[in-house]
Scaffold this motif. Structure first.
Motif, short mmCIF file in Angstrom:
data_model
loop_
_atom_site.label_atom_id
_atom_site.label_comp_id
_atom_site.label_asym_id
_atom_site.label_seq_id
_atom_site.Cartn_x
_atom_site.Cartn_y
_atom_site.Cartn_z
N TRP A 1 -5.39 13.36 -15.70
CA TRP A 1 -6.02 14.49 -15.02
C TRP A 1 -5.17 15.76 -15.02
O TRP A 1 -5.61 16.79 -14.56
N GLY A 2 -3.95 15.68 -15.55
CA GLY A 2 -3.05 16.83 -15.49
C GLY A 2 -2.25 16.81 -14.20
O GLY A 2 -1.03 16.79 -14.20
N GLU A 3 -2.97 16.82 -13.08
CA GLU A 3 -2.37 16.66 -11.76
C GLU A 3 -3.28 15.77 -10.93
O GLU A 3 -4.50 15.75 -11.13
N ARG A 4 -2.70 15.04 -10.00
CA ARG A 4 -3.49 14.25 -9.07
C ARG A 4 -3.16 14.67 -7.64
O ARG A 4 -2.04 15.10 -7.36
N VAL A 5 -4.12 14.52 -6.78
CA VAL A 5 -3.94 14.91 -5.37
C VAL A 5 -3.22 13.78 -4.64
O VAL A 5 -3.64 12.62 -4.69
N HIS A 6 -2.15 14.14 -3.94
CA HIS A 6 -1.33 13.16 -3.24
C HIS A 6 -1.12 13.62 -1.80
O HIS A 6 -0.75 14.78 -1.56
N ALA A 7 -1.37 12.74 -0.83
CA ALA A 7 -1.24 13.08 0.59
C ALA A 7 -0.05 12.36 1.22
O ALA A 7 0.11 11.15 1.04
N ILE A 8 0.75 13.12 1.94
CA ILE A 8 1.89 12.58 2.67
C ILE A 8 1.57 12.73 4.15
O ILE A 8 1.35 13.85 4.64
N VAL A 9 1.52 11.62 4.86
CA VAL A 9 0.96 11.60 6.21
C VAL A 9 1.99 11.11 7.22
O VAL A 9 2.69 10.13 7.00
N VAL A 10 2.05 11.82 8.36
CA VAL A 10 2.83 11.37 9.51
C VAL A 10 1.84 10.80 10.52
O VAL A 10 1.01 11.54 11.07
N PRO A 11 1.85 9.48 10.76
CA PRO A 11 0.90 8.90 11.71
C PRO A 11 1.16 9.39 13.14
O PRO A 11 2.31 9.69 13.50
#
Length: 501
Positions: free
Chosen positions: A437-447
């Motif tokens: 995809w060239g770039e992928r969406v990545h989420a970094i989460v603080v619960p």
């Protein structure tokens, strides 16, 4: 006009009024003005000449306040530095601007002496003596140089923790235009009120409120650094009327155990900026500070710093809660396309700003200056759209926008959805390299404290609210996000830590 003019007016009209409160130390207008004049004379004796740069390195204090005024009084140019930088980064800024003197907190002095560069003198601020107090004791006040107008007030470095810093050159006219324009709304700081400095004073966001309170007869209350209990205690003890915070600080206050045990009824204005405020957090904060009018300020160091404001009454309209507001009285704001022409309303483009508050340029970096100052407009690098009533909606930094499979994904939009989940305390969305995809969406989460959530649950939550290509392909749980001293999430750090070499 010159910034120190406000101090002269205060001495003439109200010399006994408390001007600064730092811990148990209260200094009147007259005492502060005397110390500023003495400090300026001391700096001159150390060799600081007209237009010389004087670097400031320290936490919030009355001495930091006196230094900001004293350098201008001595006809110098102030260079506030981020005390969270490494010695090497501090040394770079000192050498880059050619500073001739450094005023530094005692606790920080030893770590930067090896980075002296062009410095002719180091002035140490300390409660147990120090050369700062010695300068003030040894010298009689000198006449104010009345440095002002289009002369430089300061060089303010942006970045440092995210790349090579650039020194934005701001004149007295720049910072005064931003302050007076913001005050013209009647919703910025309280005339004759008490302003709490809990955000770092070296950052231009807090300095903007400092200038505004200086112009309107305010008292400056300082805490050395932000802590929820320290801020709430200061508001209660000193009957604080105004303060500026970033959303991460507001969250810590709203979630602080026993927050409702403090008397915060004096707070009239809570100014926030630096990042969007999730709707749930805004509502909780408004319940904690029920008498405060919330004001969102959008801008940047290069704009001295205010471009748009979302005023308290505008927070009452649900559709505007995600807006950064409209152009402040001193600013002209438009959204432009790649061709530099104004984009149709509702179309995402780049925020461009012009007015008397726009910086002169970057110190010693003409190419960087010409890249952002074009045809009289400051090109901010922020992607946004404007509605038919002139409200600006920031969607992302243009350089941070993710292009996945040819589709534009604005990180802020994804973050806004994740922040609505009750088990999410904070998050950051970034793009990572992807062969397909060239770039992928990545989420970094603080619960959230006590909250439990899985990647699968968050993915399903996003799929119900976002187009498929916007849904993060990966979720990562962390204890905290890296932030700058101003509370902004350091996305470049997050990306660099996760890129495959």
């Amino acid at each position: 006009m010159h910034l120190t003019q406000a101090l002269h007016t205060a001495v003439q009209q109200d010399p006994g009024r408390p001007l600064t409160i730092f811990g148990d130390r209260v200094r009147s207008v007259a005492e502060s003005a005397d110390r500023v004049g003495r400090l300026a004379a001391g700096l001159r004796a150390l060799g600081v000449a007209r237009g010389d740069r004087v670097a400031l390195l320290g936490g919030n204090s009355d001495r930091f306040h006196e230094s900001l005024l004293g350098v201008a009084w001595a006809d110098g140019v102030v260079v506030p530095l981020n005390h969270r930088w490494t010695p090497a980064e501090i040394g770079f800024a000192v050498r880059d601007c050619g500073a001739t003197a450094l005023i530094v907190d005692e606790a920080l002095a030893e770590g930067v002496r090896g980075q002296a560069g062009t410095l002719a003198a180091v002035v140490v601020m300390g409660d147990e003596g120090g050369s700062f107090e010695e300068l003030i004791a040894r010298h009689a006040p000198m006449p104010d140089s009345r440095r002002g107008g289009d002369e430089l007030f300061g060089v303010f470095y942006t970045g440092g923790t995210t790349g090579r810093p650039k020194g934005a050159m701001l004149t007295h006219a720049n910072v005064l235009a931003s302050a007076w324009g913001s005050l013209a709304t009647g919703r910025f700081v309280t005339p004759g009120g008490r302003l709490l400095h809990a955000a770092p004073m070296f950052h231009l966001a807090d300095l903007a409120t400092w200038v505004a309170a200086l112009l309107t007869g305010g008292t400056h209350v300082m805490v050395p650094a932000f802590t929820p209990e320290g801020v709430l205690s200061a508001v209660q003890l000193h009957r604080v009327t105004d303060m500026l915070l970033v959303p991460s600080m507001i969250r810590l206050l709203a979630e602080f155990p026993g927050v409702r045990e403090f008397d915060v009824s004096s707070l009239a204005h809570l100014i926030y900026g630096g990042a969007p405020m999730p709707g749930a957090l805004l509502e909780r904060a408004r319940s904690v500070f029920p008498f405060a009018g919330f004001v969102q300020a959008y801008g940047m160091t290069e704009l001295a710093p205010v471009a748009t404001l979302l005023l308290p009454e505008e927070h009452e309209h649900g559709g505007l809660a995600g807006s950064a507001g409209r152009a402040a009285p001193h600013a002209q704001v438009r959204i432009v396309g790649e061709d530099g022409r104004e984009a149709p309303r509702g179309t995402v483009g780049e925020v461009a700003v012009r007015g008397d508050h726009v910086m002169r340029g970057y110190w010693g970096q003409p190419q960087e200056t010409s890249a952002v100052l074009r045809d009289g407009w400051m090109h901010t690098g922020d992607a946004a759209y404007m509605d038919e009533h002139g409200y600006v909606f920031i969607v992302d930094r243009i350089k941070d926008m993710i292009i996945s499979g040819g589709e534009n994904v604005y990180c802020v939009e994804v973050e806004a959805v994740l922040n609505q989940h009750p088990a999410v305390a904070a998050c950051a969305v970034i793009g990572l390299p992807d062969e397909r995809w060239g770039e992928r969406v990545h989420a970094i989460v603080v619960p959230a404290p006590g909250g439990e959530v899985t990647a699968g649950e968050l993915g399903e939550y996003c799929r119900e609210r976002l187009a498929g290509y916007k849904v993060p392909r990966g979720f990562e749980m962390v204890a905290a996000l890296p932030t700058s001293a101003a509370g902004k999430v350091l996305k470049r750090t997050l990306r660099d830590e996760r890129r495959v070499p």
